[in-house]
Design an enzyme around this catalytic site. Structure first.
Site, PDB file in Angstrom:
ATOM      1  N   LYS A 110       0.955  -1.085   0.191  1.00 60.15           N
ATOM      2  CA  LYS A 110       0.166   0.230  -0.346  1.00 60.15           C
ATOM      3  C   LYS A 110       1.123   1.547  -0.599  1.00 60.15           C
ATOM      4  O   LYS A 110       0.061   2.156  -0.503  1.00 60.15           O
ATOM      5  CB  LYS A 110      -1.221  -0.179   1.137  1.00 60.15           C
ATOM      6  CG  LYS A 110      -1.944  -0.909   1.647  1.00 60.15           C
ATOM      7  CD  LYS A 110      -3.019  -0.312   0.104  1.00 60.15           C
ATOM      8  CE  LYS A 110      -4.490  -0.978   0.681  1.00 60.15           C
ATOM      9  NZ  LYS A 110      -4.457  -2.911   0.234  1.00 60.15           N
ATOM     10  N   LYS A 189      -2.914  -7.870 -11.049  1.00 67.54           N
ATOM     11  CA  LYS A 189      -3.551  -8.557 -10.379  1.00 67.54           C
ATOM     12  C   LYS A 189      -4.714  -7.267 -10.461  1.00 67.54           C
ATOM     13  O   LYS A 189      -4.641  -7.059 -10.446  1.00 67.54           O
ATOM     14  CB  LYS A 189      -3.465  -8.836  -9.048  1.00 67.54           C
ATOM     15  CG  LYS A 189      -4.872  -9.034  -7.993  1.00 67.54           C
ATOM     16  CD  LYS A 189      -4.632  -9.073  -6.604  1.00 67.54           C
ATOM     17  CE  LYS A 189      -5.826  -8.143  -6.163  1.00 67.54           C
ATOM     18  NZ  LYS A 189      -5.366  -8.331  -4.747  1.00 67.54           N
ATOM     19  N   LYS A 192      -9.300  -2.849  -7.910  1.00 70.44           N
ATOM     20  CA  LYS A 192      -9.255  -0.775  -8.382  1.00 70.44           C
ATOM     21  C   LYS A 192      -7.663   0.595  -7.857  1.00 70.44           C
ATOM     22  O   LYS A 192      -7.924   1.006  -9.056  1.00 70.44           O
ATOM     23  CB  LYS A 192     -10.411   0.102  -6.979  1.00 70.44           C
ATOM     24  CG  LYS A 192     -11.469  -0.736  -7.983  1.00 70.44           C
ATOM     25  CD  LYS A 192     -12.626  -0.637  -6.389  1.00 70.44           C
ATOM     26  CE  LYS A 192     -12.092  -1.119  -4.357  1.00 70.44           C
ATOM     27  NZ  LYS A 192     -12.513  -2.525  -4.907  1.00 70.44           N
TER      28      LYS A 192
END
Length: 320
Positions: A110, A189, A192
């Site tokens: 992240k 993958k 969003k």
């Protein structure tokens, strides 16, 4: 057997969410005591718009119900409507080793993708452990990317049980390898975060344009494609087309003579047909939001009936 899974309301759900989480969850309703929740606390680590979060929660509820989740056969609720999970997160955090949490790859991923580091983002695995252990879950369907988090949950449960006695069930993962990672429009993958998704209930024109825009190599239609199984459109077609049609299409591509444009048109048509029934059901549900809100409220009440005694047992074990 108690089965539990959750999904974040972080945006519009896509077919990676469907094949990785929703479809398995619907199928698992027949195998045991099914507990499914919308993880709105988790979404706070990456989404700060409250109105968007409320909208996302209702959209996730609509999507799950439209795709076959049955409130009569499962418990379905919004995470924040079961506050016991927050107290258990703190309790588990006191036994969760820092080294274990520091090794979680999702935090590093992240941050690498531009999200601001925060305690919530860092401690995500502990909240996930609380989600699972609060209901003495036996089986947790997870995507391949969440396997490490479930291993962390197991480690935390074992460590707590060693410290305070046998309080929590140590859960087992279920990973469906054939759809563990659904590829996105760019081959990564589907996520969003990567802006490479195909929405479950996307606008017809928009999704058609996305699928037709999938980048292929420069080989002509007549050229054989011995690596047809690696073709992105073929991989996606295998998810939404009948197995015999997907196999025949792959063989045609492998032999030569099938153009990429025709392949992508076929992918769109099968995608559109695959979700036709769910699309109609979702429109019906969207016209009756009082029912959807009641499903979530009833589910939260049922979830708390299970969570409260488990939290009480954990508190007493700790001397609280």
């Amino acid at each position: 057997m108690r089965i539990l899974t959750g999904i974040q309301p972080s945006g519009t759900l896509h077919i990676g969410n469907y094949f990785g989480a929703i479809k398995p969850a619907v199928e698992l309703q027949a195998r045991g005591d099914a507990f499914y929740f919308i993880a709105d606390y988790h979404s706070m680590t990456t989404l700060t718009d409250p109105e968007q979060r409320r909208k996302n929660v209702l959209n996730v509820a609509l999507d799950f119900l439209a795709c076959g989740l049955d409130p009569a056969r499962s418990v379905f609720w919004k995470q924040s409507d079961v506050p016991e999970v927050c107290e258990l997160t703190w309790i588990l955090g006191t036994v969760a080793p820092m080294g274990l949490i520091e090794r979680a790859h999702s935090y590093k991923d992240k941050i690498a993708h531009g999200f601001s580091p925060s305690f919530g983002l860092f401690s995500y695995p502990v909240l996930m452990a609380a989600d699972i252990l609060l209901f003495n879950s036996d089986l947790v369907p997870v995507g391949k990317d969440q396997k490490q988090h479930l291993e962390i949950t197991r480690d935390i449960a074992i460590k707590f049980n060693l410290a305070y006695g046998e309080v929590f069930t140590v859960p087992e993962p279920e990973i469906r390898e054939e759809v563990a990672t659904v590829p996105g429009l760019d081959g990564q993958k589907m996520s969003k975060s990567y802006n490479n998704t195909i929405d479950i209930f996307g606008d017809e024109k928009t999704v058609r344009k996305k699928i037709m825009g999938i980048v292929m190599d420069s080989r002509t239609p007549a050229e054989p494609k011995p690596d047809a199984d690696k073709n992105l459109a073929i991989q996606l077609l295998k998810l939404v087309a009948p197995a015999d049609i997907a196999k025949e299409t792959e063989e045609r591509l492998r032999a030569g003579g099938l153009g990429y444009g025709d392949l992508k048109k076929s992918l769109f048509e099968h995608y559109w047909n695959y979700f036709a029934e769910a699309r109609a059901k979702r429109a019906e549900l969207a016209a009756n939001m009082d029912y959807v809100n009641k499903v979530l409220a009833d589910g939260a009440a049922r979830a708390r009936e299970v969570a409260a005694p488990i939290l009480k047992k954990a508190r007493e074990a700790c001397g609280l």
